[in-house]
Design a protein around this motif. Structure first.
Motif, PDB file in Angstrom:
ATOM      1  N   ILE A 129      55.354  37.939  30.973  1.00  0.00           N
ATOM      2  CA  ILE A 129      54.075  37.780  31.573  1.00  0.00           C
ATOM      3  C   ILE A 129      53.775  36.311  31.386  1.00  0.00           C
ATOM      4  CG2 ILE A 129      51.842  38.213  31.262  1.00  0.00           C
ATOM      5  CD1 ILE A 129      52.511  41.087  30.413  1.00  0.00           C
ATOM      6  N   THR A 130      53.922  35.669  30.155  1.00  0.00           N
ATOM      7  CA  THR A 130      53.616  34.417  30.039  1.00  0.00           C
ATOM      8  C   THR A 130      54.544  33.232  30.922  1.00  0.00           C
ATOM      9  OG1 THR A 130      52.841  34.781  27.738  1.00  0.00           O
ATOM     10  CG2 THR A 130      53.396  32.309  28.344  1.00  0.00           C
ATOM     11  N   ILE A 131      55.571  33.822  30.952  1.00  0.00           N
ATOM     12  CA  ILE A 131      56.728  33.057  31.719  1.00  0.00           C
ATOM     13  C   ILE A 131      56.320  33.035  33.123  1.00  0.00           C
ATOM     14  CG2 ILE A 131      58.882  32.783  32.784  1.00  0.00           C
ATOM     15  CD1 ILE A 131      58.635  31.401  29.923  1.00  0.00           C
ATOM     16  N   HIS A 132      55.960  34.217  33.652  1.00  0.00           N
ATOM     17  CA  HIS A 132      55.321  34.263  35.137  1.00  0.00           C
ATOM     18  C   HIS A 132      54.143  33.768  35.249  1.00  0.00           C
ATOM     19  CE1 HIS A 132      55.273  36.593  38.936  1.00  0.00           C
ATOM     20  NE2 HIS A 132      54.118  37.100  38.542  1.00  0.00           N
ATOM     21  N   ASN A 133      53.488  33.660  34.317  1.00  0.00           N
ATOM     22  CA  ASN A 133      52.009  33.015  34.589  1.00  0.00           C
ATOM     23  C   ASN A 133      52.160  31.563  34.620  1.00  0.00           C
ATOM     24  OD1 ASN A 133      49.321  33.040  35.098  1.00  0.00           O
ATOM     25  ND2 ASN A 133      48.684  32.948  33.009  1.00  0.00           N
ATOM     26  N   ASN A 134      53.315  31.021  34.281  1.00  0.00           N
ATOM     27  CA  ASN A 134      53.429  29.440  34.231  1.00  0.00           C
ATOM     28  C   ASN A 134      52.843  28.599  35.374  1.00  0.00           C
ATOM     29  OD1 ASN A 134      54.336  28.696  31.750  1.00  0.00           O
ATOM     30  ND2 ASN A 134      56.565  28.764  32.372  1.00  0.00           N
ATOM     31  N   THR A 135      52.919  29.323  36.638  1.00  0.00           N
ATOM     32  CA  THR A 135      52.351  28.658  37.845  1.00  0.00           C
ATOM     33  C   THR A 135      50.851  29.097  38.110  1.00  0.00           C
ATOM     34  OG1 THR A 135      53.004  30.451  38.948  1.00  0.00           O
ATOM     35  CG2 THR A 135      54.736  28.770  38.980  1.00  0.00           C
ATOM     36  N   LYS A 136      50.323  29.956  37.161  1.00  0.00           N
ATOM     37  CA  LYS A 136      48.814  30.103  37.065  1.00  0.00           C
ATOM     38  C   LYS A 136      48.336  30.885  38.132  1.00  0.00           C
ATOM     39  CE  LYS A 136      48.065  27.741  33.092  1.00  0.00           C
ATOM     40  NZ  LYS A 136      48.469  28.549  31.897  1.00  0.00           N
ATOM     41  N   LYS A 137      49.193  31.934  38.834  1.00  0.00           N
ATOM     42  CA  LYS A 137      48.896  32.532  39.894  1.00  0.00           C
ATOM     43  C   LYS A 137      48.289  33.839  39.663  1.00  0.00           C
ATOM     44  CE  LYS A 137      52.038  30.886  43.122  1.00  0.00           C
ATOM     45  NZ  LYS A 137      53.197  30.864  44.041  1.00  0.00           N
ATOM     46  N   ILE A 138      48.362  34.269  38.423  1.00  0.00           N
ATOM     47  CA  ILE A 138      47.729  35.615  37.781  1.00  0.00           C
ATOM     48  C   ILE A 138      46.422  35.303  37.601  1.00  0.00           C
ATOM     49  CG2 ILE A 138      47.708  37.256  36.038  1.00  0.00           C
ATOM     50  CD1 ILE A 138      50.960  36.740  35.521  1.00  0.00           C
ATOM     51  N   THR A 139      45.339  35.639  38.238  1.00  0.00           N
ATOM     52  CA  THR A 139      44.040  35.395  37.909  1.00  0.00           C
ATOM     53  C   THR A 139      43.278  36.197  36.986  1.00  0.00           C
ATOM     54  OG1 THR A 139      43.395  37.006  39.945  1.00  0.00           O
ATOM     55  CG2 THR A 139      43.770  34.728  40.459  1.00  0.00           C
ATOM     56  N   ASN A 140      43.586  37.331  36.685  1.00  0.00           N
ATOM     57  CA  ASN A 140      43.273  38.303  35.797  1.00  0.00           C
ATOM     58  C   ASN A 140      44.207  38.707  34.797  1.00  0.00           C
ATOM     59  OD1 ASN A 140      41.880  40.371  34.293  1.00  0.00           O
ATOM     60  ND2 ASN A 140      40.655  40.966  35.785  1.00  0.00           N
ATOM     61  N   ILE A 141      44.441  37.956  33.834  1.00  0.00           N
ATOM     62  CA  ILE A 141      45.749  38.283  32.837  1.00  0.00           C
ATOM     63  C   ILE A 141      45.657  39.594  32.303  1.00  0.00           C
ATOM     64  CG2 ILE A 141      44.700  37.106  30.950  1.00  0.00           C
ATOM     65  CD1 ILE A 141      48.395  36.761  31.911  1.00  0.00           C
ATOM     66  N   GLY A 142      44.445  39.981  31.756  1.00  0.00           N
ATOM     67  CA  GLY A 142      44.123  41.184  31.163  1.00  0.00           C
ATOM     68  C   GLY A 142      44.613  42.422  32.128  1.00  0.00           C
ATOM     69  N   ALA A 143      44.150  42.360  33.331  1.00  0.00           N
ATOM     70  CA  ALA A 143      44.404  43.318  34.310  1.00  0.00           C
ATOM     71  C   ALA A 143      45.768  43.342  34.851  1.00  0.00           C
ATOM     72  CB  ALA A 143      43.655  43.337  35.666  1.00  0.00           C
ATOM     73  N   TYR A 144      46.543  42.266  34.594  1.00  0.00           N
ATOM     74  CA  TYR A 144      48.034  42.361  35.303  1.00  0.00           C
ATOM     75  C   TYR A 144      48.643  42.738  34.006  1.00  0.00           C
ATOM     76  CZ  TYR A 144      52.506  40.228  36.339  1.00  0.00           C
ATOM     77  OH  TYR A 144      53.638  40.222  36.827  1.00  0.00           O
ATOM     78  N   THR A 145      48.462  42.527  32.781  1.00  0.00           N
ATOM     79  CA  THR A 145      48.966  43.021  31.371  1.00  0.00           C
ATOM     80  C   THR A 145      49.035  44.352  31.224  1.00  0.00           C
ATOM     81  OG1 THR A 145      48.759  40.870  30.387  1.00  0.00           O
ATOM     82  CG2 THR A 145      49.188  42.464  28.851  1.00  0.00           C
ATOM     83  N   ALA A 146      47.613  45.065  31.654  1.00  0.00           N
ATOM     84  CA  ALA A 146      47.578  46.446  31.533  1.00  0.00           C
ATOM     85  C   ALA A 146      48.290  47.099  32.502  1.00  0.00           C
ATOM     86  CB  ALA A 146      45.988  46.769  31.717  1.00  0.00           C
TER      87      ALA A 146
END
Length: 152
Positions: A129-146
């Protein structure tokens, strides 16, 4: 091909040269696939750029150069994504803290994740998830991780 240019940060190539390297143009016979720019762009360039951005350590942006009305050259701006090194396996308490602080989960969600998954699996998924979020496209990290962990 673009990986060779990652230190320079920019790759410029003519449309004909690119099609030749991709075996979409035969200079001997003059046979060419994807003659229309829109088809070549949509079916080859955008797909390849999207896959490279998603699955590699590179991030590409593509720009075109026109000679009169025809596009004659493509310029790829290449950036190397920052990677997060995989560390030794954390303890459940470290995972608990990371899920709470970094990934913004509630206590009940953390309990669900820790009960269902082994520490190695949780650590690997959080790393992904951290690697995927390198581009900062995930707006809600909690919801995405859930969603990744199947938390309701």
């Amino acid at each position: 091909m673009v990986s060779q240019w990652k230190k320079a940060g920019v790759m410029r190539i003519s449309i004909i040269e690119l099609k030749t390297r991709l075996r979409l143009y035969d200079p001997v016979t003059g046979e060419e696939k994807y003659v229309v720019w829109g088809d070549f762009n949509k079916r080859v360039l955008q797909v390849a750029t999207r896959e490279i951005n998603a699955c590699s350590d590179l991030h590409l942006k593509m720009f075109t150069h026109k000679d009169s009305r025809a596009i004659s050259e493509i310029r790829f701006v290449i950036k190397v994504k920052q990677t997060v090194p995989v560390q030794e396996q954390p303890t459940p308490s470290e995972l608990h803290k990371r899920l709470l602080v970094d990934f913004k989960h509630r206590e009940d969600q953390i309990k669900f994740i820790l009960d269902r998954y082994a520490a190695e699996v949780i650590h690997q998924k959080l790393y992904d998830i951290t690697i995927h979020n390198n581009t900062k496209k995930i707006t809600n990290i909690g919801a995405y991780t859930a969603k990744v962990f199947g938390v309701q």
